[in-house]
Scaffold this motif. Structure first.
Motif, PDB file in Angstrom:
ATOM      1  N   LYS A  10       0.827  -1.218   0.000  1.00  0.00           N
ATOM      2  CA  LYS A  10       0.000   0.000   0.000  1.00  0.00           C
ATOM      3  C   LYS A  10       0.857   1.261   0.000  1.00  0.00           C
ATOM      4  O   LYS A  10       2.060   1.203   0.244  1.00  0.00           O
ATOM      5  CB  LYS A  10      -0.890   0.016   1.252  1.00  0.00           C
ATOM      6  N   ASN A  11       0.229   2.403  -0.204  1.00  0.00           N
ATOM      7  CA  ASN A  11       0.917   3.684  -0.072  1.00  0.00           C
ATOM      8  C   ASN A  11       1.330   3.904   1.381  1.00  0.00           C
ATOM      9  O   ASN A  11       0.586   3.571   2.297  1.00  0.00           O
ATOM     10  CB  ASN A  11       0.000   4.846  -0.478  1.00  0.00           C
ATOM     11  N   ILE A  12       2.501   4.471   1.571  1.00  0.00           N
ATOM     12  CA  ILE A  12       2.968   4.747   2.923  1.00  0.00           C
ATOM     13  C   ILE A  12       2.540   6.159   3.319  1.00  0.00           C
ATOM     14  O   ILE A  12       2.767   7.119   2.585  1.00  0.00           O
ATOM     15  CB  ILE A  12       4.501   4.577   3.000  1.00  0.00           C
ATOM     16  N   GLU A  13       1.882   6.247   4.467  1.00  0.00           N
ATOM     17  CA  GLU A  13       1.437   7.559   4.963  1.00  0.00           C
ATOM     18  C   GLU A  13       2.378   8.072   6.039  1.00  0.00           C
ATOM     19  O   GLU A  13       2.785   7.335   6.921  1.00  0.00           O
ATOM     20  CB  GLU A  13       0.037   7.428   5.585  1.00  0.00           C
ATOM     21  N   ALA A  14       2.679   9.361   5.984  1.00  0.00           N
ATOM     22  CA  ALA A  14       3.607   9.954   6.951  1.00  0.00           C
ATOM     23  C   ALA A  14       2.993  11.206   7.572  1.00  0.00           C
ATOM     24  O   ALA A  14       2.572  12.108   6.857  1.00  0.00           O
ATOM     25  CB  ALA A  14       4.920  10.315   6.259  1.00  0.00           C
ATOM     26  N   ASN A  15       2.916  11.228   8.898  1.00  0.00           N
ATOM     27  CA  ASN A  15       2.322  12.368   9.608  1.00  0.00           C
ATOM     28  C   ASN A  15       3.155  12.894  10.759  1.00  0.00           C
ATOM     29  O   ASN A  15       2.824  13.933  11.326  1.00  0.00           O
ATOM     30  CB  ASN A  15       0.953  11.979  10.164  1.00  0.00           C
ATOM     31  N   ILE A  16       4.197  12.170  11.155  1.00  0.00           N
ATOM     32  CA  ILE A  16       4.940  12.543  12.360  1.00  0.00           C
ATOM     33  C   ILE A  16       6.353  13.013  12.020  1.00  0.00           C
ATOM     34  O   ILE A  16       6.723  14.146  12.292  1.00  0.00           O
ATOM     35  CB  ILE A  16       5.051  11.350  13.343  1.00  0.00           C
ATOM     36  N   LEU A  17       7.154  12.128  11.461  1.00  0.00           N
ATOM     37  CA  LEU A  17       8.570  12.423  11.226  1.00  0.00           C
ATOM     38  C   LEU A  17       8.744  13.253   9.955  1.00  0.00           C
ATOM     39  O   LEU A  17       7.910  13.182   9.083  1.00  0.00           O
ATOM     40  CB  LEU A  17       9.359  11.110  11.131  1.00  0.00           C
ATOM     41  N   PRO A  18       9.802  14.040   9.850  1.00  0.00           N
ATOM     42  CA  PRO A  18      10.928  14.131  10.792  1.00  0.00           C
ATOM     43  C   PRO A  18      10.618  14.911  12.074  1.00  0.00           C
ATOM     44  O   PRO A  18      11.251  14.642  13.088  1.00  0.00           O
ATOM     45  CB  PRO A  18      12.002  14.862   9.980  1.00  0.00           C
ATOM     46  N   ALA A  19       9.693  15.873  12.038  1.00  0.00           N
ATOM     47  CA  ALA A  19       9.383  16.647  13.244  1.00  0.00           C
ATOM     48  C   ALA A  19       7.909  17.001  13.156  1.00  0.00           C
ATOM     49  O   ALA A  19       7.458  17.596  12.174  1.00  0.00           O
ATOM     50  CB  ALA A  19      10.230  17.916  13.299  1.00  0.00           C
ATOM     51  N   LYS A  20       7.161  16.602  14.186  1.00  0.00           N
ATOM     52  CA  LYS A  20       5.706  16.781  14.143  1.00  0.00           C
ATOM     53  C   LYS A  20       5.312  18.225  13.852  1.00  0.00           C
ATOM     54  O   LYS A  20       4.375  18.496  13.103  1.00  0.00           O
ATOM     55  CB  LYS A  20       5.097  16.303  15.463  1.00  0.00           C
ATOM     56  N   SER A  21       6.087  19.164  14.418  1.00  0.00           N
ATOM     57  CA  SER A  21       5.732  20.574  14.289  1.00  0.00           C
ATOM     58  C   SER A  21       6.155  21.167  12.945  1.00  0.00           C
ATOM     59  O   SER A  21       5.814  22.303  12.632  1.00  0.00           O
ATOM     60  CB  SER A  21       6.404  21.372  15.409  1.00  0.00           C
ATOM     61  N   ASP A  22       6.903  20.418  12.149  1.00  0.00           N
ATOM     62  CA  ASP A  22       7.392  20.973  10.885  1.00  0.00           C
ATOM     63  C   ASP A  22       6.343  20.780   9.791  1.00  0.00           C
ATOM     64  O   ASP A  22       5.369  20.055   9.961  1.00  0.00           O
ATOM     65  CB  ASP A  22       8.734  20.323  10.510  1.00  0.00           C
ATOM     66  N   LYS A  23       6.581  21.426   8.641  1.00  0.00           N
ATOM     67  CA  LYS A  23       5.567  21.451   7.583  1.00  0.00           C
ATOM     68  C   LYS A  23       5.407  20.113   6.857  1.00  0.00           C
ATOM     69  O   LYS A  23       4.303  19.643   6.632  1.00  0.00           O
ATOM     70  CB  LYS A  23       5.927  22.536   6.551  1.00  0.00           C
ATOM     71  N   LYS A  24       6.531  19.519   6.474  1.00  0.00           N
ATOM     72  CA  LYS A  24       6.459  18.300   5.663  1.00  0.00           C
ATOM     73  C   LYS A  24       6.798  17.065   6.481  1.00  0.00           C
ATOM     74  O   LYS A  24       7.617  17.122   7.398  1.00  0.00           O
ATOM     75  CB  LYS A  24       7.455  18.389   4.505  1.00  0.00           C
ATOM     76  N   HIS A  25       6.174  15.956   6.123  1.00  0.00           N
ATOM     77  CA  HIS A  25       6.464  14.678   6.778  1.00  0.00           C
ATOM     78  C   HIS A  25       6.834  13.635   5.735  1.00  0.00           C
ATOM     79  O   HIS A  25       6.264  13.619   4.648  1.00  0.00           O
ATOM     80  CB  HIS A  25       5.263  14.247   7.621  1.00  0.00           C
ATOM     81  N   TYR A  26       7.807  12.814   6.086  1.00  0.00           N
ATOM     82  CA  TYR A  26       8.322  11.813   5.147  1.00  0.00           C
ATOM     83  C   TYR A  26       8.256  10.427   5.784  1.00  0.00           C
ATOM     84  O   TYR A  26       8.415  10.293   7.006  1.00  0.00           O
ATOM     85  CB  TYR A  26       9.776  12.124   4.791  1.00  0.00           C
ATOM     86  N   PRO A  27       8.079   9.391   4.952  1.00  0.00           N
ATOM     87  CA  PRO A  27       8.102   8.016   5.489  1.00  0.00           C
ATOM     88  C   PRO A  27       9.459   7.695   6.097  1.00  0.00           C
ATOM     89  O   PRO A  27      10.492   8.110   5.567  1.00  0.00           O
ATOM     90  CB  PRO A  27       7.860   7.143   4.255  1.00  0.00           C
TER      91      PRO A  27
END
Lengths: 345, 345
Positions: B181-198
């Motif tokens: 499946k597609n990998i979803e990213a919501n936390i890393l690299p930093a929760k408070s930052d704009k972008k999230h990566y797997p």
């Protein structure tokens, strides 16, 4: 009409060999005919190339008669035995194994870095180690402009560098971990070594076996090959090579020192205009290279460029590339292309 | 009878907080009574400790009345607001967040390294960053004997350093990947930052957000905290911090330069006898530390020790520890224990 070549691939079913097939097609390499060579055990099997089926032939010395360029990626012992036989029969061997890399009469080439060395070939050209290629490709433009006095690298290397079976092992271990089962390890860190450790949820600070000085062969490859490719036998180079649970894409945290004063903007400028390099460095938009996003991509990506806080001639770089492409298959084909252009084939 | 203390934990349900509970029990910390404090939202919930159930209380300034030692691990803003209130009421605060670490009047302590600094406390002690603790714990014995003139580190940091939600995210992404499946990213690299990566099948060269100089906050923490703990404000320290798909256990590839001549055997010798350190370095049996095997272990493990091939005062080390234990909860409790022994509590 442009020249067309008779091509042989030794080891076409491996992780690198199958990428060599793809690259030949993708890059429209001028093929007159192609043959696929393997051990007696695999001979007779079918292999597909560009929509056509071929029979794998046994890799005997005679099989190289009439071959113009032979791409080897079937392990060091196969290259040791057959590359000289192929060369003796007039083929130019481009060897992806480590066997001939440090032989004095064998050019070790990254075309963007030391293309001139191809002219000195005596039938065998060595393709450097994957982690070396991407590093020297990124450092050469910096070195040309500002000099280079030191390199310290720590790597984050993908399992595909250890072949198809290591990719499979990561998938299996990952599934075992998800299911709460025991993780079985049989391949990494080095198939030929005594102990094997899980790579899923782990990092392993051993790639290839150890040498007597405490460095691994992989680390010594990076150290020695870098000096040879750059023609800088006295350059201080140090490497720590680490396997990480990534399928493809090697990453490198590299510290360098340069000779001339330079700024981060100066480094940006030379890398922005360097062949085969993509500068991917914009911290305001969290833009930096990552292995998951370079899979299948040709260039070497460089980001996270910072001037050292204590030494203004020190710089930190983060270098990422697909280890099966620029790190192996692509660089091999680029060597063949460069030789063709330079009338060496 | 030995002294017993009134303990409060702020943030007991987090990744570090739950390890603090475990460590208090495991190490037989002399507890007279214990309370668990959290935001109004969590107050009233039940929490288990050593076989007994407790009600979580709201972390108000008044809640610290009568508390001897308050362990904080609920984020920088909670510490900023409540640690001074706790200290004002006579509690000694041991703060696991980064908020007070660089405050001049706040000791930043790894007991094996700079226990003496505890004496200067004014009510708040800061627990260093996880990746800093394990590095200085391993470097201090070397520095005591041979001096230290330079540190360059590249890290391989586990997701648990980003909290329970990051561990969960790695598990989910891993399952998504296994299922194609597609990998979803919501936390890393930093929760408070704009972008999230797997993070599954990837490494991310960003931990915490970026500072203006191109280094991340995590990198600047390692640089500045190392200098502060070692009392070496001029020590050249550089860090590249990278997240890897490991659950717990930070690994570090560290290059150091020392002042006095030393051999690898000399380094072995000092580390073999150093408190809290396990020398795990035997290449003949492929013995070196790995994060998967240090989970739940107290010590800092050091291996892959090599003398640099170009600089005989340069050494490479591979340092691994459980980032939630010595990197966080264990070091916090060890600070409390040292203070108790030194009659500071």
């Amino acid at each position: 009409m442009a020249k067309e070549l008779s091509v042989a691939i030794v080891g076409a079913t491996g992780a690198v060999g199958s990428k060599m097939k793809e690259q030949l097609i993708k890059r429209n390499f001028p093929i007159k005919n192609i043959k696929f060579l393997a051990s007696a055990r695999s001979a007779g099997k079918d292999i597909e190339f560009n929509g056509q089926m071929y029979k794998i032939e046994e890799a005997t010395p005679e099989a190289f008669e009439g071959v113009d360029v032979a791409l080897f990626s079937a392990g060091g012992s196969v290259s040791a035995k057959l590359a000289p036989e192929a060369a003796k029969r007039g083929a130019v061997v481009i060897d992806n194994t480590s066997h001939f890399r440090m032989h004095e009469e064998v050019p070790l080439v990254v075309p963007e870095v030391n293309r001139e060395d191809l002219k000195k070939h005596k039938g065998i050209i060595a393709n450097p180690n994957c982690s070396t290629i991407q590093m020297v490709a990124a450092l050469q433009p910096v070195r040309e402009k500002f000099g280079l006095t030191r390199v310290i690298v720590s790597t984050y290397q993908a399992v595909s560098g250890s072949g198809v079976s290591a990719i499979e092992e990561l998938r299996e271990q990952s599934a075992q971990w998800d299911a709460g089962k025991n993780i079985e390890a049989n391949i990494l860190p080095a198939k030929s070594d005594k102990k094997h450790y899980p790579i899923a949820r782990n990092v392993i600070p051993q790639i290839d076996v150890f040498t007597d000085n405490g460095f691994t062969y992989e680390e010594m490859k990076m150290i020695n090959e870098t000096k040879k490719i750059l023609h800088m036998p006295e350059l201080p180079v140090a490497a720590t090579c680490v396997r990480v649970p990534v399928v493809s894409g090697h990453s490198e945290s590299v510290y360098i020192e340069v000779e001339q004063d330079a700024s981060v903007q100066d480094i940006f400028e030379v890398l922005r205009n360097a062949p085969g390099i993509v500068l991917q460095d914009d911290i305001t938009s969290q833009d930096y290279p990552m292995p998951l996003f370079v899979e299948g991509e040709d260039p070497v990506y460089v980001g996270r460029i910072r001037q050292d806080l204590a030494n203004k001639k020190g710089f930190h770089l983060w270098i990422v590339a697909d280890n099966l492409l620029k790190g192996a298959a692509l660089n091999s084909i680029q060597i063949a292309e460069a030789m063709l252009e330079d009338n060496l084939l």
